[in-house]
Scaffold this motif. Structure first.
Motif, short mmCIF file in Angstrom:
data_model
loop_
_atom_site.label_atom_id
_atom_site.label_comp_id
_atom_site.label_asym_id
_atom_site.label_seq_id
_atom_site.Cartn_x
_atom_site.Cartn_y
_atom_site.Cartn_z
N ILE A 44 8.91 -3.82 -12.09
CA ILE A 44 8.80 -2.53 -12.52
C ILE A 44 7.31 -2.18 -12.75
O ILE A 44 6.71 -1.20 -12.50
CB ILE A 44 9.70 -1.95 -13.72
N ILE A 45 6.52 -3.03 -13.44
CA ILE A 45 5.16 -2.85 -13.83
C ILE A 45 4.49 -3.00 -12.46
O ILE A 45 3.31 -2.06 -12.18
CB ILE A 45 4.81 -4.04 -14.90
N PHE A 46 4.72 -4.16 -11.66
CA PHE A 46 3.93 -4.08 -10.35
C PHE A 46 4.17 -2.93 -9.70
O PHE A 46 3.07 -2.53 -8.92
CB PHE A 46 4.56 -5.43 -9.71
N THR A 47 5.42 -2.46 -9.38
CA THR A 47 5.45 -1.28 -8.75
C THR A 47 4.68 -0.18 -9.22
O THR A 47 4.13 0.61 -8.30
CB THR A 47 6.89 -0.81 -8.41
N THR A 48 4.69 0.00 -10.49
CA THR A 48 4.03 1.18 -11.01
C THR A 48 2.22 1.02 -10.57
O THR A 48 1.59 1.93 -10.25
CB THR A 48 4.10 1.31 -12.56
N TRP A 53 -2.52 2.25 -7.57
CA TRP A 53 -3.39 1.78 -6.53
C TRP A 53 -3.56 2.85 -5.34
O TRP A 53 -4.43 3.29 -4.68
CB TRP A 53 -3.50 0.53 -5.98
N LEU A 54 -2.37 3.17 -4.87
CA LEU A 54 -2.16 4.13 -3.75
C LEU A 54 -2.59 5.55 -4.27
O LEU A 54 -3.57 6.20 -3.20
CB LEU A 54 -0.59 4.32 -3.41
N THR A 72 2.92 -2.24 0.74
CA THR A 72 3.31 -2.98 -0.67
C THR A 72 4.21 -2.25 -1.39
O THR A 72 5.32 -2.60 -1.72
CB THR A 72 2.19 -3.34 -1.42
N LEU A 73 3.81 -0.90 -1.41
CA LEU A 73 4.80 0.17 -2.35
C LEU A 73 6.30 0.25 -1.49
O LEU A 73 7.26 -0.12 -2.14
CB LEU A 73 4.45 1.27 -2.54
N ILE A 74 6.33 0.03 0.00
CA ILE A 74 7.66 0.02 0.63
C ILE A 74 8.38 -1.26 0.26
O ILE A 74 9.63 -1.40 -0.18
CB ILE A 74 7.59 0.41 1.83
N ILE A 79 12.37 -4.62 -2.96
CA ILE A 79 12.75 -5.51 -3.81
C ILE A 79 13.46 -5.15 -5.15
O ILE A 79 14.45 -5.43 -5.83
CB ILE A 79 11.83 -6.60 -3.94
N LEU A 80 12.72 -4.08 -5.73
CA LEU A 80 13.26 -3.64 -7.00
C LEU A 80 14.62 -2.98 -6.75
O LEU A 80 15.41 -3.07 -7.75
CB LEU A 80 12.13 -2.54 -7.45
N ILE A 81 14.71 -1.96 -5.99
CA ILE A 81 16.25 -1.62 -5.65
C ILE A 81 17.15 -2.72 -5.32
O ILE A 81 18.26 -2.66 -6.01
CB ILE A 81 16.09 -0.57 -4.25
#
Length: 87
Positions: A44-48, A53-54, A72-74, A79-81
């Motif tokens: 969660i923190i990484f995706t945020t 960054w995007l 990377t977001l995709i 992975i998060l989903i």
């Protein structure tokens, strides 16, 4: 001083390495449908952070940052989903 040409390609190399490092993890999650060893809070923190960054890359019009963080977001969202789905 490093030329803009070299600096740009260092940025692309860094973007490539840090982005494609997630592919083995995404493939493993896809194949095994298992995310038990992945920290939900970390992702969660990484995706945020990747999303931030995007946005930053878009604001400063930096193509290596934009491309790396879109991909990377995709991967991170996938992975998060899966982490939420296969709980």
């Amino acid at each position: 001083m490093i030329s803009n040409f070299i600096l740009k390609y260092i940025g692309f190399l860094a973007a490539f390495c840090t982005t494609f490092a997630f592919i083995p993890q995404a493939v493993k999650v896809w194949k095994t449908k298992s995310t038990k060893d992945i920290s939900l809070y970390m992702f969660i923190i990484f995706t945020t952070g990747v999303f931030s960054w995007l946005i930053y890359g878009i604001i400063i019009s930096n193509l290596p940052i934009i491309l790396a963080n879109v991909i990377t977001l995709i991967l991170s969202l996938f992975i998060l989903i899966c982490k939420l789905r296969y709980k």
